[in-house]
Design an enzyme around this catalytic site. Structure first.
Site, PDB file in Angstrom:
ATOM      1  N   HIS A   1      65.586 -35.461 113.925  1.00 12.61           N
ATOM      2  CA  HIS A   1      66.471 -34.903 114.951  1.00 12.61           C
ATOM      3  C   HIS A   1      66.624 -33.398 114.773  1.00 12.61           C
ATOM      4  CE1 HIS A   1      69.594 -34.503 117.919  1.00 12.61           C
ATOM      5  NE2 HIS A   1      70.395 -33.952 117.018  1.00 12.61           N
TER       6      HIS A   1
ATOM      7  N   ASP B   1      68.548 -37.892 121.770  1.00 15.67           N
ATOM      8  CA  ASP B   1      67.173 -37.517 122.131  1.00 15.67           C
ATOM      9  C   ASP B   1      66.576 -38.534 123.105  1.00 15.67           C
ATOM     10  OD1 ASP B   1      67.306 -35.353 120.289  1.00 15.67           O
ATOM     11  OD2 ASP B   1      66.918 -36.760 118.657  1.00 15.67           O
TER      12      ASP B   1
HETATM   13  P1  NAD Z   1      83.776 -30.062 116.216  1.00 17.67           P
HETATM   14  O1  NAD Z   1      83.947 -28.836 115.396  1.00 17.67           O
HETATM   15  O2  NAD Z   1      84.290 -30.058 117.594  1.00 17.67           O
HETATM   16  O3  NAD Z   1      84.416 -31.314 115.473  1.00 17.67           O
HETATM   17  C1  NAD Z   1      84.176 -31.575 114.135  1.00 17.67           C
HETATM   18  C2  NAD Z   1      85.391 -32.263 113.571  1.00 17.67           C
HETATM   19  O4  NAD Z   1      85.116 -32.572 112.208  1.00 17.67           O
HETATM   20  C3  NAD Z   1      86.671 -31.390 113.601  1.00 17.67           C
HETATM   21  O5  NAD Z   1      87.713 -32.083 114.234  1.00 17.67           O
HETATM   22  C4  NAD Z   1      86.972 -31.156 112.130  1.00 17.67           C
HETATM   23  O6  NAD Z   1      88.358 -31.072 111.839  1.00 17.67           O
HETATM   24  C5  NAD Z   1      86.351 -32.400 111.515  1.00 17.67           C
HETATM   25  N1  NAD Z   1      86.101 -32.280 110.092  1.00 17.67           N
HETATM   26  C6  NAD Z   1      85.637 -31.231 109.388  1.00 17.67           C
HETATM   27  N2  NAD Z   1      85.579 -31.532 108.075  1.00 17.67           N
HETATM   28  C7  NAD Z   1      85.999 -32.811 107.969  1.00 17.67           C
HETATM   29  C8  NAD Z   1      86.165 -33.689 106.884  1.00 17.67           C
HETATM   30  N3  NAD Z   1      85.888 -33.332 105.624  1.00 17.67           N
HETATM   31  N4  NAD Z   1      86.627 -34.925 107.123  1.00 17.67           N
HETATM   32  C9  NAD Z   1      86.908 -35.307 108.392  1.00 17.67           C
HETATM   33  N5  NAD Z   1      86.778 -34.533 109.455  1.00 17.67           N
HETATM   34  C10 NAD Z   1      86.337 -33.285 109.243  1.00 17.67           C
HETATM   35  O7  NAD Z   1      82.209 -30.387 116.211  1.00 17.67           O
HETATM   36  P2  NAD Z   1      81.432 -31.438 117.167  1.00 17.67           P
HETATM   37  O8  NAD Z   1      80.974 -30.727 118.375  1.00 17.67           O
HETATM   38  O9  NAD Z   1      82.224 -32.672 117.299  1.00 17.67           O
HETATM   39  O10 NAD Z   1      80.113 -31.708 116.270  1.00 17.67           O
HETATM   40  C11 NAD Z   1      80.222 -32.390 115.063  1.00 17.67           C
HETATM   41  C12 NAD Z   1      78.866 -32.491 114.371  1.00 17.67           C
HETATM   42  O11 NAD Z   1      77.970 -33.303 115.141  1.00 17.67           O
HETATM   43  C13 NAD Z   1      78.150 -31.144 114.206  1.00 17.67           C
HETATM   44  O12 NAD Z   1      77.570 -31.097 112.918  1.00 17.67           O
HETATM   45  C14 NAD Z   1      77.051 -31.185 115.262  1.00 17.67           C
HETATM   46  O13 NAD Z   1      75.957 -30.382 114.946  1.00 17.67           O
HETATM   47  C15 NAD Z   1      76.706 -32.649 115.257  1.00 17.67           C
HETATM   48  N6  NAD Z   1      76.003 -33.156 116.442  1.00 17.67           N
HETATM   49  C16 NAD Z   1      75.017 -34.083 116.243  1.00 17.67           C
HETATM   50  C17 NAD Z   1      74.336 -34.617 117.311  1.00 17.67           C
HETATM   51  C18 NAD Z   1      73.265 -35.647 117.104  1.00 17.67           C
HETATM   52  O14 NAD Z   1      72.487 -35.898 118.031  1.00 17.67           O
HETATM   53  N7  NAD Z   1      73.192 -36.311 115.967  1.00 17.67           N
HETATM   54  C19 NAD Z   1      74.654 -34.197 118.618  1.00 17.67           C
HETATM   55  C20 NAD Z   1      75.669 -33.255 118.790  1.00 17.67           C
HETATM   56  C21 NAD Z   1      76.329 -32.721 117.680  1.00 17.67           C
HETATM   57  C1  LMR Z   2      72.045 -31.925 119.908  1.00 17.97           C
HETATM   58  O1  LMR Z   2      70.887 -32.334 119.883  1.00 17.97           O
HETATM   59  O2  LMR Z   2      72.626 -31.646 120.976  1.00 17.97           O
HETATM   60  C2  LMR Z   2      72.810 -31.800 118.623  1.00 17.97           C
HETATM   61  O3  LMR Z   2      71.985 -31.980 117.524  1.00 17.97           O
HETATM   62  C3  LMR Z   2      73.621 -30.553 118.529  1.00 17.97           C
HETATM   63  C4  LMR Z   2      72.803 -29.307 118.421  1.00 17.97           C
HETATM   64  O4  LMR Z   2      73.046 -28.545 117.483  1.00 17.97           O
HETATM   65  O5  LMR Z   2      71.955 -29.068 119.271  1.00 17.97           O
END
Ligand code: NAD
Ligand code: LMR
Length: 332
Positions: free
Chosen positions: A192, A165
């Site tokens: 967030h 953010d």
């Molecule tokens: P993705 O599906 O590409 O990757 C997630 C990974 O987690 C996969 O490789 C999967 O195998 C693994 N996984 C699932 N269960 C697991 C477990 N029990 N132990 C270990 N690994 C496990 O998803 P992504 O795009 O990398 O996003 C991941 C998370 O981050 C999502 O929840 C998304 O919403 C979040 N996210 C947060 C922010 C933020 O600003 N905080 C920003 C973007 C995404």
């Molecule tokens: C973001 O802000 O990009 C992440 O929290 C992923 C989402 O779900 O938007």
């Protein structure tokens, strides 16, 4: 470019060595985040864990010539991945598809984060934990409640990563103001997700933006994640910008652990700011130090506009936080 970075890493005078574990290292965020952490000279031991694919990512990243070891861990090796970790970063969990809110991820991600938190509480109870998995407003309280139930909760060592953010705010403001985004510093407080994300534009050099510009900028910062979810059209949410944000935040935590001065990031922490109103966790500027959180800063002077945004954010945060805490109490 890579070789320049590598040379700098080898010749750096890191005073300490740190193990960082990435849980979910095989995913869209996990992979580029692991690469960026490999470039951080303070990370001397990089442990990559996932339920699938971590050894492959580790083999790949390990060829980057910086002064650290990288190991991949399979699902039955979580204990080994966590043991000795100084920082645990958790991007494990499902991402959004168009039309979903972050809260829609709760049913799947709550149990993933709870189970990883249980393992962290057992094998690395003193590590700093940076939670990326959504919905952050609820997953951070889940980790806290698990640690509390195991008697090892240290509020100074738990962080929700809201750095994306902050990055978006700097970028979007610079687009409107025609400035260099690297010189823009916009504190973003609250939580967030959507309306809980509160950019403090009055604390930038752009105090006197016209109301409609302020409205559209604020809305874009609050809902920037949706832009990426929509553009990816079912293939997930922000991964590359998030990896950059996660690497910056993890780097800041390490700098704090390493005793560097004046390390300040906005992050979602167990916060004294609005506890008396029932808001247990809140994001604001935090100084990071050798023990984790060194100081949670107040919000500073807010405009009336921002006061209203904070008020609305708090109402939603109370519900999001309770949802996380209740989940662990009912599904220990
Ligand atoms: P993705 O599906 O590409 O990757 C997630 C990974 O987690 C996969 O490789 C999967 O195998 C693994 N996984 C699932 N269960 C697991 C477990 N029990 N132990 C270990 N690994 C496990 O998803 P992504 O795009 O990398 O996003 C991941 C998370 O981050 C999502 O929840 C998304 O919403 C979040 N996210 C947060 C922010 C933020 O600003 N905080 C920003 C973007 C995404
Ligand atoms: C973001 O802000 O990009 C992440 O929290 C992923 C989402 O779900 O938007």
């Amino acid at each position: 470019m890579l070789s320049r970075i590598a040379t700098r890493s080898f010749s750096s005078s890191a005073s300490n060595a740190y193990k960082v574990a990435v849980l979910g290292a095989g995913g869209g965020i996990g992979q580029p985040l692991s690469l960026l952490l490999k470039l951080n000279h303070k990370v001397t031991d990089l442990a990559l864990y996932d339920i699938k694919g971590a050894p492959g990512v580790a083999a790949d990243v390990s060829h980057v010539p910086t002064n650290s070891t990288v190991k991949g861990y399979n699902p039955d090796q979580l204990k080994e991945a966590l043991t000795g970790a100084d920082v645990i970063v958790i991007p494990a969990g499902v991402p959004r598809k168009p039309g979903m809110t972050r809260d829609d991820l709760f049913n799947t991600n709550a149990s993933i984060v709870r189970d990883l938190a249980k393992a962290a509480a057992e094998y690395a109870p003193k590590a700093a934990i940076a939670v990326i998995a959504n919905p952050v407003n609820s997953t951070v309280p889940i980790v806290a409640e698990v640690f509390r139930s195991k008697g090892v909760y240290n509020p100074k060592k738990l962080f929700g990563v809201t750095t994306l953010d902050v990055l978006r705010a700097a970028r979007f403001v610079s687009e409107v103001a025609g400035t260099n985004p690297t010189q823009e510093h916009v504190p973003v407080v609250g939580g967030h997700s959507g309306i809980t994300i509160v950019p403090l534009l009055s604390q930038t050099t752009h105090k006197d933006l016209p109301k409609d510009t302020k409205d559209s900028l604020t809305h874009r910062i609050q809902f920037g994640g949706d832009e990426v979810v929509k553009a990816k059209d079912g293939a997930g949410s922000a991964t590359l910008s998030m990896a950059q944000a996660g690497a910056r935040f993890t780097g800041a935590v390490l700098n704090g652990l390493d005793g560097e001065k004046d390390i300040i990031e906005c992050t979602f922490v167990d916060s004294p700011l609005f506890k008396d109103e029932g808001v247990e966790f809140f994001s604001s500027k935090v100084t990071l130090g050798p023990e984790g959180v060194k100081q949670v800063h107040g919000l500073g002077e807010l405009s009336d506009y921002e006061e209203d945004l904070v008020k609305t954010a708090k109402e939603t945060l109370i519900k999001n936080i309770k949802k996380g805490t209740d989940f662990v109490d009912q599904n220990p």
